[in-house]
Structures are given as structure tokens and as C-alpha cells.
Design a protein around this motif. Structure first.
Motif, PDB file in Angstrom:
ATOM      1  N   ALA B 619       0.855  -1.196   0.000  1.00 36.73           N
ATOM      2  CA  ALA B 619       0.000   0.000   0.000  1.00 36.73           C
ATOM      3  C   ALA B 619       0.884   1.237   0.000  1.00 36.73           C
ATOM      4  O   ALA B 619       1.746   1.389   0.863  1.00 36.73           O
ATOM      5  N   TYR B 620       0.640   2.110  -0.962  1.00 34.55           N
ATOM      6  CA  TYR B 620       1.394   3.361  -0.983  1.00 34.55           C
ATOM      7  C   TYR B 620       0.807   4.357   0.012  1.00 34.55           C
ATOM      8  O   TYR B 620      -0.347   4.233   0.445  1.00 34.55           O
ATOM      9  N   LYS B 621       1.593   5.365   0.328  1.00 36.70           N
ATOM     10  CA  LYS B 621       1.141   6.397   1.260  1.00 36.70           C
ATOM     11  C   LYS B 621      -0.134   7.048   0.734  1.00 36.70           C
ATOM     12  O   LYS B 621      -0.276   7.296  -0.450  1.00 36.70           O
ATOM     13  N   ALA B 622      -1.050   7.311   1.679  1.00 37.88           N
ATOM     14  CA  ALA B 622      -2.343   7.943   1.405  1.00 37.88           C
ATOM     15  C   ALA B 622      -3.341   6.998   0.760  1.00 37.88           C
ATOM     16  O   ALA B 622      -4.477   7.379   0.485  1.00 37.88           O
ATOM     17  N   SER B 623      -2.924   5.740   0.519  1.00 38.96           N
ATOM     18  CA  SER B 623      -3.923   4.765   0.083  1.00 38.96           C
ATOM     19  C   SER B 623      -4.566   4.154   1.319  1.00 38.96           C
ATOM     20  O   SER B 623      -3.996   4.165   2.406  1.00 38.96           O
ATOM     21  N   PHE B 624      -5.748   3.628   1.139  1.00 39.68           N
ATOM     22  CA  PHE B 624      -6.472   3.100   2.287  1.00 39.68           C
ATOM     23  C   PHE B 624      -7.368   1.953   1.854  1.00 39.68           C
ATOM     24  O   PHE B 624      -8.146   2.081   0.903  1.00 39.68           O
ATOM     25  N   ALA B 625      -7.216   0.828   2.549  1.00 42.66           N
ATOM     26  CA  ALA B 625      -8.114  -0.302   2.319  1.00 42.66           C
ATOM     27  C   ALA B 625      -9.127  -0.338   3.439  1.00 42.66           C
ATOM     28  O   ALA B 625      -8.760  -0.221   4.614  1.00 42.66           O
ATOM     29  N   ASP B 626     -10.393  -0.477   3.094  1.00 41.21           N
ATOM     30  CA  ASP B 626     -11.359  -0.705   4.153  1.00 41.21           C
ATOM     31  C   ASP B 626     -11.133  -2.098   4.731  1.00 41.21           C
ATOM     32  O   ASP B 626     -10.966  -2.264   5.919  1.00 41.21           O
ATOM     33  N   THR B 627     -11.083  -3.099   3.861  1.00 38.79           N
ATOM     34  CA  THR B 627     -10.892  -4.471   4.336  1.00 38.79           C
ATOM     35  C   THR B 627      -9.893  -5.220   3.462  1.00 38.79           C
ATOM     36  O   THR B 627      -9.968  -5.160   2.230  1.00 38.79           O
ATOM     37  N   ILE B 628      -8.993  -5.908   4.094  1.00 38.20           N
ATOM     38  CA  ILE B 628      -8.124  -6.876   3.417  1.00 38.20           C
ATOM     39  C   ILE B 628      -8.344  -8.201   4.138  1.00 38.20           C
ATOM     40  O   ILE B 628      -8.111  -8.280   5.356  1.00 38.20           O
ATOM     41  N   ALA B 629      -8.842  -9.171   3.419  1.00 37.19           N
ATOM     42  CA  ALA B 629      -9.135 -10.444   4.066  1.00 37.19           C
ATOM     43  C   ALA B 629      -8.463 -11.570   3.294  1.00 37.19           C
ATOM     44  O   ALA B 629      -8.696 -11.729   2.096  1.00 37.19           O
ATOM     45  N   ILE B 630      -7.650 -12.317   3.967  1.00 40.18           N
ATOM     46  CA  ILE B 630      -6.972 -13.468   3.352  1.00 40.18           C
ATOM     47  C   ILE B 630      -7.364 -14.701   4.150  1.00 40.18           C
ATOM     48  O   ILE B 630      -7.153 -14.755   5.359  1.00 40.18           O
ATOM     49  N   ASP B 631      -7.974 -15.645   3.462  1.00 40.56           N
ATOM     50  CA  ASP B 631      -8.475 -16.808   4.188  1.00 40.56           C
ATOM     51  C   ASP B 631      -8.095 -18.073   3.436  1.00 40.56           C
ATOM     52  O   ASP B 631      -8.153 -18.130   2.214  1.00 40.56           O
ATOM     53  N   ASN B 632      -7.667 -19.059   4.230  1.00 38.23           N
ATOM     54  CA  ASN B 632      -7.414 -20.375   3.637  1.00 38.23           C
ATOM     55  C   ASN B 632      -6.452 -20.320   2.455  1.00 38.23           C
ATOM     56  O   ASN B 632      -6.617 -21.038   1.473  1.00 38.23           O
ATOM     57  N   SER B 633      -5.494 -19.467   2.542  1.00 40.97           N
ATOM     58  CA  SER B 633      -4.575 -19.284   1.428  1.00 40.97           C
ATOM     59  C   SER B 633      -3.154 -19.592   1.868  1.00 40.97           C
ATOM     60  O   SER B 633      -2.870 -19.728   3.063  1.00 40.97           O
ATOM     61  N   SER B 634      -2.283 -19.681   0.863  1.00 40.77           N
ATOM     62  CA  SER B 634      -0.892 -19.903   1.242  1.00 40.77           C
ATOM     63  C   SER B 634       0.008 -18.902   0.534  1.00 40.77           C
ATOM     64  O   SER B 634      -0.170 -18.599  -0.648  1.00 40.77           O
TER      65      SER B 634
END
Lengths: 767, 767
Positions: B619-634
Motif C-alpha cells: 500500500a502506498y502512502k495515502a492509500s487506504f483499504a477498508d478491508t483486506i481479508a486473506i483466508d485459507n490461502s498460502s
């Protein structure tokens, strides 16, 4: 002042409170009868206290009157009912009126003499104290705090009262705002005569305080109008505004050593007031501004010659993001249409700045926030003797806009833009202390909301006749600034009595004692020359002068072993002239009471020799001298000298306001030649004055553990000049306080240590 | 809500602003024509902007209308004039009306989109913006600050507008009070639809701010009534009150993650508002109280389940003698006749107390001043599932009086006096989210001035029918809590569109690229199994799902050397499922734009393998994620992992609100396995959320200079449980923040360093 308004007010008063013929009128003569009458009172009841002295009585006056039919408690004859001893009055309920009572010869056992509540469940609302007097009803111990009138609740009124002579701790009148029951109070404090209130010597001597630092955000709406503040000298704040939306209109501030101070709270109106000083005093101030949104209009200032805190308009620097109890920045304040006649540098900005102390004080004490968005417009400054510095700026004034202000002197201030214009104009004396320009200066600035400044000081319509300054021409009707009969009761006066002092010859110790006792205040006892052996302490509880009849041959008062010379009582004024006082080093020459020094004493010693005493003057804690003056006298061979050093609580108090020691000699005083002490520090009062001039000190101080010959710790004003110090075995003669501008002038020192200047005194902050 | 009032208002609106037939109506279609029409406008003029796109236009609308004949600027057809590009609107003068405009697809070049002043010499008064929309007119760079509506002057109105989607710094609507021209403003902010406003991730995301800390003493009298605050999630303060005498009446706060906060200023009225939460969120709050003299009455709270700052009624501890910009003590506040249905511990006192931090914070930061003279009376608390702790007191509540509050649960709180009574009563569902007791509880407490609480939430006369709680029986008329049609314009809606997502089959890299480009937001691309060699970065600027068609055979996206995998654009939502992403360690797998990330992105990764990248997420500066979800992954064999660590300004911002990493494996990630960072600290927002649960980390972190495997510095909410750490050559696995209640739960560690708890994070104070 705005006579139509006054008339309207009087008319209103007349109709609304004129005694209404009621079925239920009770005349009472005992406390039990009074209680019963109060218990039985209903709307429309009138309770009449029989003339005479009512001693040791705590009145709780309660009930529910109505607007049309209040419940009235009054004296049989106005002023002929005196409340004395340990007494007070509390009222609770609605539409209650108390009138015509005279509180004197006593004090309250509680925290107030008159209180607009009985307890927190019984506040007064829509109630009134009128035509009453509280006269020196002061606590025996000056350090005991009380208020003489406490306003609680809402819509209460204090009017036409005389309130005089409070010398103990605590504001005379206080409005309380804590609790929703007490906000939006719309109290009326009108047509009263406040003062004189003597100098207190230390803080907590306000005449009126509205709120406290915890109510600085609270809407009050108290109206303080048409009052006479007469020599209210308690401290630097005559009025301490500490809440919002209060109005101060058409009051007279007459030779009062202090200012109307907008200490906390905002959006106050100060309109049409008169501030009168004189040529001699630098302590009489005007308006001191802190906080936001105040409008200061149509005020008249005459001979306000104070500086900084006590200037005619003192605009303070604030503390950035100030704590609640300190100094907010000045913003959005309007000062318009005021007149300044013969005032010295009336506009002072950045008052209180202490940026230079940022290394010695915490950041939360540094007053560096300059006024912002402040407007000075349409003000008039006239000086009969040129004053080239109408503005003093202790800090930058970039946040202040000046528009169309006129003065008649050349302006050499740092601030000399187009908004402060030098102009040739004349003034004319219209009545006592009132000078008015000979013609209107009609070039006025129209600022935001200026159309709300509808009238001038005398109520003339500014839409019809307008001018820079507080007064527009023509003046119609009575141009008197002060009409004393408007204020207070009709039956009480603090004017001087007509007593003519007697001169009483005294030729023996016995007659001295008895004549002193029987003398009237003001009398003069003249002593034949010779020795008076005194076996009993001489009590001074009035103004008395003791003088040798033959100037060339001093009478000698010789005090027996262990017998104190003079004992100063409250209000005692002792003048000694051409005498010799002698002891045997077992007694003090002049001492105060050790307690209950409820009021100040004064001491004037001239051409007098004082020798062989344990101490020359000794002030006990909580005693206070307004003036101690020693002139042309000699003090010799004493264990200690002048001890004014018992206020060690570090709360800013001190034992004497003015100490003059001039043209005198001190020889062989072993320690504490002069110890004049102020512990702690705040800015609430004059802070003590020492004039030490043209004296000679020889062989003094040898037993002094402090290593200092003259001790003046914490005293604010010091003149230290033309003295000779010879052979005094001390480390230092004195330490002077550089920040206050103290410096030694033209002193001669030999074999006596140095005089040192300390720039910043180490001080304990009080808040 | 109080329908008669609404009707009255609508009627008034109708008559006063209905187009008046005027001589002078100009229809304009160019900027020059518009300018000329404004220049020529007089009272009664109407200027009509022709339908269409008005691009890059800065309108200065000035003039002097009258109450009867305002000057009107409007769209030819409401909603058909769009203001786009780099544009704004400023108005100055009197009686100006702007209506029917739609701001979209652009941003303002100045500090505001609509400003009620042209400059300091030309403020708007008695002017109105109505029936307009500002729709995602947000700065390209989220860190650039602006306001969308700035109110200046006096007596202005903002009504029936929709204001939606501000994602950059700065309150959406702000009322300014600095300067006498802007106080006593009596602005009307009514019948608007505010929001949704997305989570901002850091402070300065208020929807409405009235004043600032420098105007906490200033009379404002802004009226905020009948507005709909719809998912206003910008920060912890939906409304930040910072001035006096404002009124908040009959507003709906719908699932908004924050509170109505009485941050500075006093004597506000909060009456008849509705606060609606839900079962899932602890972030939706109610009213947070600071300062003095507020009245909080007739409000209805449903499912407010927040804690501390976000509780239904959060009463803060103040700082004794607080600095201007910090926390004043709560005094003289009345909370009466409110209803709390299914709220969790609705009354929380001493919120913010930090007496235990007095050794690590300066005295001017210690909130130890408890509420004083506060009254809670006649409130109703009902829970369908028993809540035995209606009161949470983080500090002593001796200064709070409880009278006649009723609840239906047993009360086991520390505060359990007679003023909080458990009672058996039932509620009935009257309409959506509205539960009302089946009968009135008439035993109400009559407090000081309670007779001023004349009506209930629905406007029923409490003198005729009274009850504890916000609602009295019977309810007459429409009992709906929310009538959406009352708010905002009639022609704009943020409701979800009716688009039905398509499923699009993809079988080659080329088609993936083209189909992705042409896909509609919401569409699903299904990939046949096989290897897709991707030579160009995949841009994600909409909601798109990429999924393998055969769950058992993952499609493999193989990115060419140096080609970034996915590039997230503003509002991009990327769902990856059952895929394999492969690089050659020269590229990042998923990256944001390096600038102009004006709006949040979202990322959902499920059952996916990611290997051989330079970084997994960056993520670069001033960027914003509401949600980052990683499930069952490798995640395997990458140089770095998930990098959310560019907000290093120490201003409380961060790169992602919610980070869920669950049931996944990390193998051979060399450094920064997860770096989720929040620099600085304040209490204005959720503060980040990390759920790290049931993952396995093996052979990770060997190149990490920090010595830490998982970095979560400054993140407020952390669930760190059930993970396995094996053979990670780091000094520490993680440092958790004790003060926020963070602790590791049930993790298995071998050969991997420790998990340490640090009680108090070292923080730089922001004020």
C-alpha cells in the motif's frame, strides 16, 4: 446618564414594589415573633420589624410571594432597625422583598451576611434586597473569608443599598453560577453605593465578582448598572467578571484603585460607564480585557494615569490554549466611541506578556497569545498636557485594527497608523470632571454591527447626532457625571462627620492614660516636656495625635519593664510628633493586636526618638497597616527594628501597603532593621510600597542571621535612594527586584556590603 | 417525528422560496453568460443554468436579495445540471438561494466545494443551499484537506441536500465562528441526507463540525434538525460540537460508526434524535458528553452496543482546569426521558479516565475531573436479553444523581441505588426498530426546569400523557422512526443499483485482460484451469471477482518479469478465489496506485496460493483499504509479505481499517511478513483492526532487520490467536499493546522467539 432609562426604572420600581395595602401586616419585636410571622406569611404579607437593635439574629426569610403581591420584610422606619452582633440574613422562595435594614457592629457567623438562598433546596428567585446598608460588618479576623451579599437563583435584585468598609478576605458581592438553577440569572445590581472599601493588602478584595473560573463558559446575564463604586480599593479588580453576557452600564468608578476586569467569560457589554482618577494616583485603573467578544462603548475616562494592568484600556496577552483558570487570548473585542481625557497612555496592549520568562516559568504560564481580530474605532483622546504615547504595546498589535480614533497630541507611539489621527480640536468643561469637544467629529467608522451602538453616554440618538467619542453634541438636560443622590439609601452616608478635633493638654502619665482613653477620634494630646513613666500599654483604637507642646523639648515616654508601648487596634491611627520613646529592651514600642485586627491601622511618626526597645514596630499575622510613615526620626539601640513579616503563607498577602522611611537615622539596631515581606505572588493588588529615602544606617544588623540589612522580599514597588550605609556588618544591604524596575539610586555605602539586583524573584505560583 | 413541526417547516419553505414570477429571469449556458447574469442580478432575479455538464467552473454568486425577493441560482431541471471537474461555488451577499445542482466527477481547487463566503469582505447572510447533491466530489489525494460545505456569516441554511462519499481529510460540513460576523449565526442545517461517508482511517473525518477549540466559548445557535446521518463512518465523531447553544433535534443516526460528540462548547440541546445500531457492530455509538449545561432528552437508542467512547451515553472525565483544546469537566448536564432498547451498558461514566497514566503523561493530559451536578432521570432501559450492567463507571460517579430510571434487567452495576429501578414491564414493536412499553410508567421525577421538556419524541404533550422514556402513550399518527423521503433531494439516491452481475468465462490471458476491462462492477470472471501468462498489470477499478471454474484445479496467473500483478485503483474491490498467483520475485503481486488513491479499496483472497513475489500486498502512502481479508490461502517464497506501513507521519492515520488473516500459511517470507502500522495516536477513529487467527508461519522473517515477525505498531484492535509459529529466526514474534487489552491466545511457538506485551505504547501526543 441616560435619564429616560433611569426614570423608567424608578417608575417601575415605584409601582411594582410600593407597599400594597394588604390584609396581613404583622409588626414584630422579637425573634420568635419574626419567625412566626415568616412562617405564616403569604403572598401579599408584610412583616415589619420594630425599630431598635436586633442583636445576634440569623434570619431565614422564606415564602412564596407573587409578582403582584410579594412578601415584604422591612424596618418600621428605614434605617432605624439595626442588625448587630453575630447575625445574618438568608432568603429563599419567590417574590420576597427585604428593605430598610442596617447591618452594623457585627459580622456574620456564616460565609455571607445576606444570601439569596437558605440552602441548596431553597434558593431565592424574583427576590429583592433594597434600601439596606451593610456597614463595616466585617469579620474580626481579616483572614476569615466571607461575602456580604451572595446572589443565587435567578431574577434577583440588589438595589439602592450602601455597602461599605469590608476589610476581610472575600469579594463584597458575589454572584454564584454553579448549577443550572443559577445560570441565565438576569440579576439586577443597580443604583447601589459600593465603598469605600479599604485596601486589603493581598488578593481577594474584589467589590463584585460574578462567577468563577469554573463558570467562564456559563451564561449569566447579570445587569450591573447605575452603581457608584466609591474608592473601592480592595484589590486590582474592582469588578471581576467571570461569566458570560453580563452588562455593565452607566456605573461610576470614582477614584477606585483597580479596574473593571473581564477576567473570565465573554461577550460582556461595558457601555456608558465613567471612570474618574486623579493627578496623584497610578493605581486607579479603567477596563482590563481578557477573552472574547466584549463590546466596550460610550465610556468616559478622566485622569486615569495607571500603567499596564491599571491603564485606562489594558488589553492582555493570553496563554495559548490557556488552562481554564488562566488567561485566554483576546479575540473579537470592539472598543468604540470612548472618550479619554487627561489619561496617560490610555491604550495598552500585550499587557502581562512574559515571553521573556519562558525559561523560568512553565509553558502554561507564558502569555504570548496576542489580541486577534480586535477593533478600536471612533475613540477620542484629549490631553491638556501633551501625551505623545496614546498607545503602549508590550507586544505586537498586528491583530488589532485601529479606525478613526482621534487625539490632540502628536503620536510617537510604535502604533501610529492612519487609524490613530492627530487632530486639532478643543474641549470645554461642561460640569465637574466632564470635558467635551467643542464640536462633533462626525467622521466615524461604521464597523460590523456598529448600528447596535444606538446612543451616546447621555442617551442621545447617534442616528441624529453622531461623533467620535462617548458624547455627542448637543447635550440636552443635566450634564452631571455624578449625581450621588441616585445611589444607595437616602438615610446613610459615609461622608466625613462635622466633628472639630480638640486639643487636650497632658502633663502626667496618669492623665495621658486617662485622656487618651476619653479622647474623641481626631483629638490631639499635647504633652508638656518631661518624663512620663508609663506602666500600662497605651491602646490606640481611634485617630489620635500625641505631640510635645514644646517642639524644642521633647516629652519622654518611658515604658516600664515588660510593658508594651502602644497597642494598635483596628482603625487605630497614631500620630507621634516631637517625642522621645524609651524602653529597657524588654518591650516592643508599637505592636498590633495578635488577633482580630479586623481593620487597618495607620502610623505616622515624625521628629521622634525611639530607643532601647525589643522591637520598634511589630505587626502580627493578619494585621494590616495602610500607611506607616517615619520621618525625621531616630531609632537607636534596639534589638530589632520594624517587623512587617508575618504573612508567610505564600498567598500574596503582606502587612502594610505603604511604608515610608525618610530622613531618619538607624543606629545600633541589631537585627531585622526593616523586614517588610510578601510571601507568594499574584497580581491582584498593589503589592506593597517601600520608600526608603535619605536615611542613615550605622552599626546595624550585626545579629542578623539573614546577612541582609534591609529585607523587602516580594514587595513590588520600592524607592531605594539617597541613603547612607556606614559600618553595618552585613553581607548585603538589600536585594532589589529587577523585573519590577527596582534599582538603588544615589546611595552611599561604606563598610556595609552591597546592594544586589535579582532580575526574577523565585516565586511559588499560586494557581 | 413531531410531524406538525415538519409540516410547518415545509409550508414555510414552500411559501418563502417558491419561485416568484419575476421580471428578470435569465437562462444561461456558458460561464460568461452566468457571470454576466450574476453581475446584473437584483432582488427577485432568477438565474437558470441550462441542463448539461458544467465543467471546471468556479462560481462566485453574489448579490443583495430581500426576504421577499431573493436572488435565485438554479438548474433548468433539478439534478440535470452537473458541476464537474475542478469546480466550486462561493456565495456572498444577502438572501441568495442556490438549488438543484449536482456536484460530481471532480473536486474543488480550494478548501471548500460550497462556501458561504466569497472572501472575508463578502460573507453570505440569510442565504440558502437547497436540493443540491455533492457526490464523491473528493480530492484525488486523500491527504489533501477540504470541507464540502463551509458555513460563514449568519442565518444561512443548508437543506434537502445529499452529501455523500467524502473520503479525504476534513469534516464534510463545517460551521465557522471566528469573528463577530459569524457568531450568533442561527444557521439551519435541516432535512439533509448525509452519507454514507466511508471509514477514513485516522482523524479528521467528521461529517459535521461546528466551531473549533478556539470557539468553545462562542455562541453559535446552529440548528441541526431532521437530518439523516446514514452510515457516516468517517471517524469517532459523526458530529463534533465545538461551540455553544447549538440544537440537535429529530435527527436519525443510522448505523453510523461514531457519536454525536459535545467536544467543546456548552448548553446544547439534543432532543428527539434516533440512534440505530445493529447486532454486529461495536463501533456505532450514541452521544458523548464533555463540558457543561447540555440537555439530552427524548432520544431513542436501538442496539447501540459500543463501549467507552462509543457507548450510548458516554460521559467523559475532564482534565482539571483543562487547557482550551482538551477536556473540560462535565457539569450541570441533564439526561432525561431517553429510551435505550437492546443497548449494551448504555450509561458509561468516567470515560477516558487515565489517572493510572499519571506517571507517563503530563498533568495537563490526565482526565481525573469527574462529572459534577449531573442528573439522569426518567430514562428507560429495556433489553430483550438481560443486561445486568446498565451502568459502567470507570471512575467514581458521586457527582451524578440518578432519579426514576427504569430497567427490566436485574442491576448488578456498581451504581445500583434507588434512582435505577428494576421493574417488570413489556415492550411492543410498533414499527421497524421501534419498541415501546406497553403502558406508561408515570412515576416521573420533576427536576429543575423539567417543565421545559414539553413533548415526547413524537411531539405528544407531556402535560397530557407522561411517562419515563422517550415515548408516551398513546402514539397517534405515523409511528415510523425513519421516513427516508423526508431527507435530501427527491432525485438522487445512494441505494444499490439493480444491476445483476454477470458471470464471464475466460480461457486465455488475452481474454482475461480484455474481459476485465469491459466488465461491469460486480461481474465474476471464471477462469478455466491452466496457466495464464500475464504481460500487463491488471487494473482493478471496480468490484470484480476472479475465480477458477474448477475448484480442484486452480488456474495459475503467471506474471511476466517486472510486471506488477494487480493494481488497485480507488473504489477497486478485488475478490480472488481458488487461484494461484506466481511471480519471479521481480514484481509485486498486488499494489495500490502510488498517488491519487482518492477512495478506499478492498481485497478478499480465498483459497489462493501466492508465491515468488517481491511483495504480496503493498500500500502506498495515502492509500487506504477498508478491508483486506486473506483466508485459507498460502503465501510462499516471497521477499516481503503484506506492507501496510506507509502512514509514518505520526498523525494517527493508517493504511487499512480491517485486516483479517485467517487459516492461512506463510512459508519462507523473508521479511515484513506483515507490517501493519499506525503512527501517532489519537482517539478519533477505530484505529485499525487485525485478526490473525489460525495461521501457520514457517521459516519466515530471516531477513527482517526489525527482529519482529509480525509488526502491528499502533493498531488498536488485535485478535492474535490459535496460530502456529515454527522455525522463524526472529527475536520476537510480535509486541502486543497491553493497555488496549491485546494478548496472545492459544498460539503454538517453536524455535521462533516470544510474543511480548507492552502495557503503554510510547506515543507522540498530537496536540
Amino acid at each position: 446618564m441616560k435619564k429616560s432609562l433611569i426614570l423608567l426604572f424608578l417608575t417601575f420600581t415605584f409601582f411594582s414594589y410600593q407597599e400594597i395595602l394588604t390584609a396581613q401586616t404583622s409588626k414584630v419585636s422579637t425573634q420568635a415573633e419574626l419567625q412566626e410571622a415568616i412562617f405564616n406569611a403569604k403572598a401579599g404579607s408584610e412583616i415589619i420589624m420594630k425599630n431598635g437593635v436586633w442583636n445576634d439574629i440569623q434570619i431565614k426569610f422564606y415564602g412564596e410571594g407573587t409578582k403582584e403581591n410579594p412578601i415584604i420584610l422591612r424596618a418600621e422606619t428605614a434605617g432605624k432597625v439595626t442588625i448587630e452582633g453575630v447575625s445574618n440574613l438568608r432568603i429563599g422562595g419567590k417574590y420576597l422583598v427585604v428593605k430598610d435594614l442596617h447591618f452594623k457592629n457585627g459580622h456574620t457567623p456564616t460565609k455571607s451576611v445576606i444570601q439569596f438562598k437558605i440552602n441548596n433546596d431553597s434558593l431565592a428567585n424574583y427576590s429583592r434586597i433594597t434600601n439596606c446598608v451593610i456597614d463595616e460588618f466585617t469579620q474580626p479576623n481579616r483572614e476569615d473569608t466571607d461575602h456580604w451579599v451572595e446572589l443565587w437563583g435567578r431574577h434577583n435584585q440588589l438595589d439602592h443599598c450602601n455597602i461599605v468598609g469590608k476589610s476581610n478576605f472575600g469579594p463584597t458581592v458575589r454572584v454564584f453560577l454553579n448549577g443550572n438553577e443559577n445560570v441565565y440569572n438576569y440579576h439586577q445590581i443597580v443604583f447601589n453605593h459600593f465603598g469605600p472599601r479599604p485596601r486589603k493588602g493581598g488578593p481577594h478584595g474584589e467589590t463584585l465578582q460574578i462567577g468563577d473560573s469554573y463558570t467562564s463558559m456559563t451564561p449569566s446575564y447579570t445587569n450591573v448598572s447605575n452603581n457608584f463604586f466609591d474608592k473601592c480599593n480592595g484589590e486590582v479588580e474592582i469588578i471581576s467578571n467571570k461569566s458570560n453576557f453580563n452588562e455593565y452600564r452607566n456605573n461610576i468608578f470614582f477614584e477606585s484603585e483597580g479596574s473593571l476586569v473581564l477576567r473570565h467569560g465573554n461577550y460582556c457589554t461595558i457601555d456608558g460607564n465613567v471612570f474618574i482618577g486623579n493627578d496623584n494616583s497610578e493605581f486607579i485603573g479603567g477596563i482590563r480585557v481578557i477573552n472574547t467578544g466584549h463590546w466596550i462603548t460610550n465610556n468616559y475616562f478622566y485622569k486615569i494615569r495607571g500603567n499596564e494592568f491599571r491603564s485606562a484600556l489594558a488589553v492582555m496577552n493570553g496563554i495559548p490554549k490557556s488552562p481554564l483558570n488562566r488567561y485566554n487570548q483576546v479575540t473579537d473585542v470592539v472598543v468604540a466611541y470612548n472618550t479619554y481625557i487627561d489619561c496617560k497612555s490610555p491604550f495598552q496592549f500585550g499587557v502581562g506578556t512574559n515571553i521573556d520568562k519562558k525559561d523560568v516559568l512553565p509553558a502554561s504560564e507564558i502569555r504570548s497569545a496576542r489580541p486577534e481580530r480586535m477593533l478600536l474605532a471612533n475613540n477620542l483622546v484629549f490631553n491638556h498636557e501633551e501625551d505623545q504615547y496614546p498607545v503602549v504595546n508590550y507586544d505586537d498589535v498586528g491583530g488589532v485594527t485601529f479606525k478613526n480614533n482621534y487625539l490632540n497630541s502628536e503620536n510617537k507611539s510604535d502604533v501610529s497608523n492612519d487609524g490613530i489621527r492627530t487632530s486639532v480640536f478643543e474641549v470645554k468643561k461642561i460640569s465637574k470632571d466632564l470635558y467635551v469637544p467643542t464640536k462633533n467629529q462626525e467622521d466615524v467608522y461604521h464597523g460590523f454591527d456598529f448600528e447596535t451602538i444606538k446612543t451616546d453616554l447621555f442617551g442621545a440618538d447617534r442616528q441624529k447626532q453622531n461623533s467620535v467619542g462617548a458624547i455627542t453634541l448637543p447635550i440636552t438636560g443635566n450634564p452631571l457625571l455624578i449625581q450621588k443622590e441616585l445611589y444607595g439609601t437616602k438615610w446613610f452616608s459615609t461622608e466625613a462627620s462635622n466633628y472639630k478635633p480638640k486639643t487636650i493638654a497632658v502633663s502626667s502619665a496618669k492623665s495621658l492614660v486617662s485622656k487618651l482613653k476619653s479622647a474623641h477620634s481626631g483629638d490631639i494630646l499635647t504633652l508638656n516636656s518631661g518624663v512620663y513613666k508609663i506602666n500600662a500599654t497605651l491602646i490606640i483604637d481611634k485617630n489620635v495625635t500625641i505631640i510635645s507642646s514644646d517642639k524644642g523639648k521633647k516629652a519622654e515616654l518611658r515604658f516600664a519593664t515588660g510593658v508594651t508601648g502602644f497597642e494598635m487596634h483596628p482603625k487605630g491611627v497614631l500620630n507621634l510628633e516631637n517625642l522621645s520613646l524609651k524602653g529597657d529592651k524588654t518591650q516592643d514600642a508599637i505592636v498590633t493586636l495578635d488577633k482580630n485586627m479586623s481593620k487597618a491601622f495607620n502610623l505616622f511618626i515624625k521628629n521622634t526618638e525611639i530607643s532601647k526597645f525589643k522591637s520598634v514596630i511589630k505587626a502580627y499575622k493578619a494585621s494590616f497597616a495602610d500607611t506607616i510613615a517615619i520621618d525625621n526620626s531616630s531609632i537607636k539601640d534596639c534589638l530589632t527594628g520594624i517587623l512587617l513579616n508575618t504573612e508567610i503563607d505564600a498567598k500574596g498577602d503582606y502587612n502594610a501597603e505603604f511604608v515610608f522611611i525618610t530622613n531618619s537615622t538607624f543606629d545600633q539596631v541589631q537585627s531585622s532593621v526593616l523586614n517588610y515581606y510578601r510571601g507568594g505572588y499574584d497580581e491582584s493588588c498593589i503589592g506593597g510600597n517601600l520608600v526608603l529615602k535619605n536615611n542613615t544606617f550605622t552599626n546595624c544588623g550585626k545579629a542578623d542571621e539573614s546577612g541582609l540589612l534591609i529585607q523587602n522580599h516580594g514587595i513590588v514597588n520600592v524607592d531605594f535612594s539617597d541613603n547612607t550605609f556606614k559600618d553595618n556588618p552585613v553581607k548585603e544591604i538589600a536585594v532589589l527586584w529587577g523585573e519590577k524596575g527596582q534599582k538603588p539610586v544615589n546611595n552611599t555605602m561604606s563598610n556595609s556590603g552591597e546592594i544586589r539586583i535579582e532580575q526574577n524573584l523565585k516565586q511559588k505560583l499560586m494557581y
